[in-house]
Scaffold this active site. Structure first.
Site, mmCIF file in Angstrom:
data_model
loop_
_atom_site.group_PDB
_atom_site.id
_atom_site.type_symbol
_atom_site.label_atom_id
_atom_site.label_comp_id
_atom_site.label_asym_id
_atom_site.label_seq_id
_atom_site.Cartn_x
_atom_site.Cartn_y
_atom_site.Cartn_z
ATOM 1 C CG HIS A 289 0.359 6.200 -0.798
ATOM 2 N ND1 HIS A 289 -0.728 6.696 -1.478
ATOM 3 C CD2 HIS A 289 -0.138 5.569 0.302
ATOM 4 C CE1 HIS A 289 -1.837 6.379 -0.824
ATOM 5 N NE2 HIS A 289 -1.514 5.681 0.253
ATOM 6 C CG HIS B 183 -1.813 1.181 1.332
ATOM 7 N ND1 HIS B 183 -3.095 1.170 0.849
ATOM 8 C CD2 HIS B 183 -1.610 2.426 1.853
ATOM 9 C CE1 HIS B 183 -3.656 2.350 1.062
ATOM 10 N NE2 HIS B 183 -2.771 3.133 1.669
ATOM 11 C CD GLU B 184 1.754 3.742 3.654
ATOM 12 O OE1 GLU B 184 2.138 4.789 3.095
ATOM 13 O OE2 GLU B 184 0.675 3.659 4.265
#
Length: 374
Positions: free
Chosen positions: A26, A22-23
């Protein structure tokens, strides 16, 4: 002790994988938008292991493995909700901050985390299908339970289920899953009976069953039993298609269940938090590695969906603010955004407390503690 360590280990593996991907979503998009990334952290709290890459990003593994974050240059917090005083930055420095990007680029960076979770789920489902294929129970009624909804509707032994409410059924697992979510609503069922196509309307029977964690949940059942196992090998491109379809199924099931909770037709006791995820990770990992990978894929979809909720503090909340900014031509006022993030924080913390309480009840921790004082 061995069982506890086993559960903790696989819980950390699952959470770390989901948060890392997820990170990284980003991070990857931010880098390509020209944003300088100061920290990429898996976990919170004190740094255990860390190193710097050639771009100056500090990669760290922290002590509390229950999340993670990416901190961009110029951010005053890990949520990128506030920025340091812009007057302290030069024009060149402002250009490499997250807040210094166009609203379109900020939206892309915010959406990249949940999107990465969906991509991870597709990759994991694909890996299972392309290596092991799909093993499932045939959607055939080998036996009809007396007095069941299926018997009342006219289902016969040997009937093959083709579709429910126009959506195709390929396995008995598909059929059972759709029925579990049903809370007594009539469904249109398409059957194949000795080569003849039939349409029936069936209202599932609602019953309470053990959820496997010491609690009860209400589910819909038809009252048919299938014992016929079928196996389908999937080619490379077919595995991709079915992996995407499986992600869609998880999204549909999750959205349906949440919608029923909001409408009050499904109990909120099924809402689980980190303790139940940990318990499930340990139990599933003991069954097989493939089952554990399947669980991680499903959790990845749910994490992506959760982060897309239009709640400040979550990625969906950022996207909501950016939508207002795009429409108005300027950002919402700082006081409005700050108020929104406070409300969002309160909502997220309340949900975490509620889910954790559900975990303690469903895992019988509350019952165990109460017995100590009675």
């Amino acid at each position: 002790m061995g069982t506890s360590l086993h559960t903790i280990f696989f819980f950390i593996v699952a959470i770390s994988a989901l948060v890392s991907v997820h990170e990284y979503g980003h991070f990857w998009v931010a880098r390509r938008c020209g944003v300088r990334v100061e920290v990429f952290s898996i976990g919170f709290g004190r740094e255990l292991i860390g190193w710097n890459d050639r771009h100056g990003t500090r990669w760290r593994i922290s002590a509390l493995p229950l999340g993670g974050y990416v901190r961009f240059f110029g951010d005053a917090d890990a949520a990128s909700a506030r920025q340091v005083d812009a007057s302290e930055l030069s024009p060149a420095e402002r250009r490499v901050t997250y807040q210094g990007q166009s609203v379109g680029r900020r939206a892309m960076i915010a959406a990249a985390g949940p999107l990465a979770n969906f991509v991870l789920a597709v990759v994991l489902f694909f890996a299972i299908f392309v290596t092991l294929g799909q093993r499932f129970t045939a959607p055939v009624a080998d036996r009809i339970q007396p007095g069941s909804a299926a018997e009342a509707a006219g289902v016969h032994a040997g009937d093959r289920f083709l579709a429910i409410d126009g959506r195709s059924i390929e396995s008995f697992e598909d059929l059972a899953l759709k029925m579990r979510l049903n809370q007594g609503t009539p469904v249109e069922v398409t059957l194949d009976r000795a080569g003849q196509r039939l349409e029936l309307t069936i209202t599932p029977t609602i019953t309470e069953v053990d959820n496997g964690q010491g609690g009860k949940q209400k589910i819909g059942i038809l009252g048919v039993v299938s014992t016929r196992t079928e196996f389908k090998e999937r080619g490379f491109f077919e595995s991709i298609r079915y992996a995407v379809r499986e992600v869609g199924t998880v999204v549909d099931v999750t959205a349906t269940a949440v919608g029923q909770m909001v409408a009050g037709t499904r109990g909120t006791e099924e809402l689980g938090g980190p303790l139940r995820i940990a318990d499930m990770s340990g139990r599933v990992a003991r069954q097989s590695l493939a089952d554990f990978i399947w669980l991680v894929a499903a959790l990845s979809v749910n994490l992506g969906l959760f982060n897309l909720l239009p709640v400040p503090m979550l990625d969906g909340g950022h996207l909501l603010f950016y939508a207002f900014e795009a429409i108005r031509g300027r950002p919402l006022g700082e006081r409005i955004q700050e108020f929104g993030f406070r409300i969002g924080l309160a909502m997220v913390l309340s949900l975490m407390v509620f889910a954790t309480w559900n975990d303690l009840v469903q895992l019988r921790v509350v019952q165990f503690i109460s017995q100590l004082f009675t």
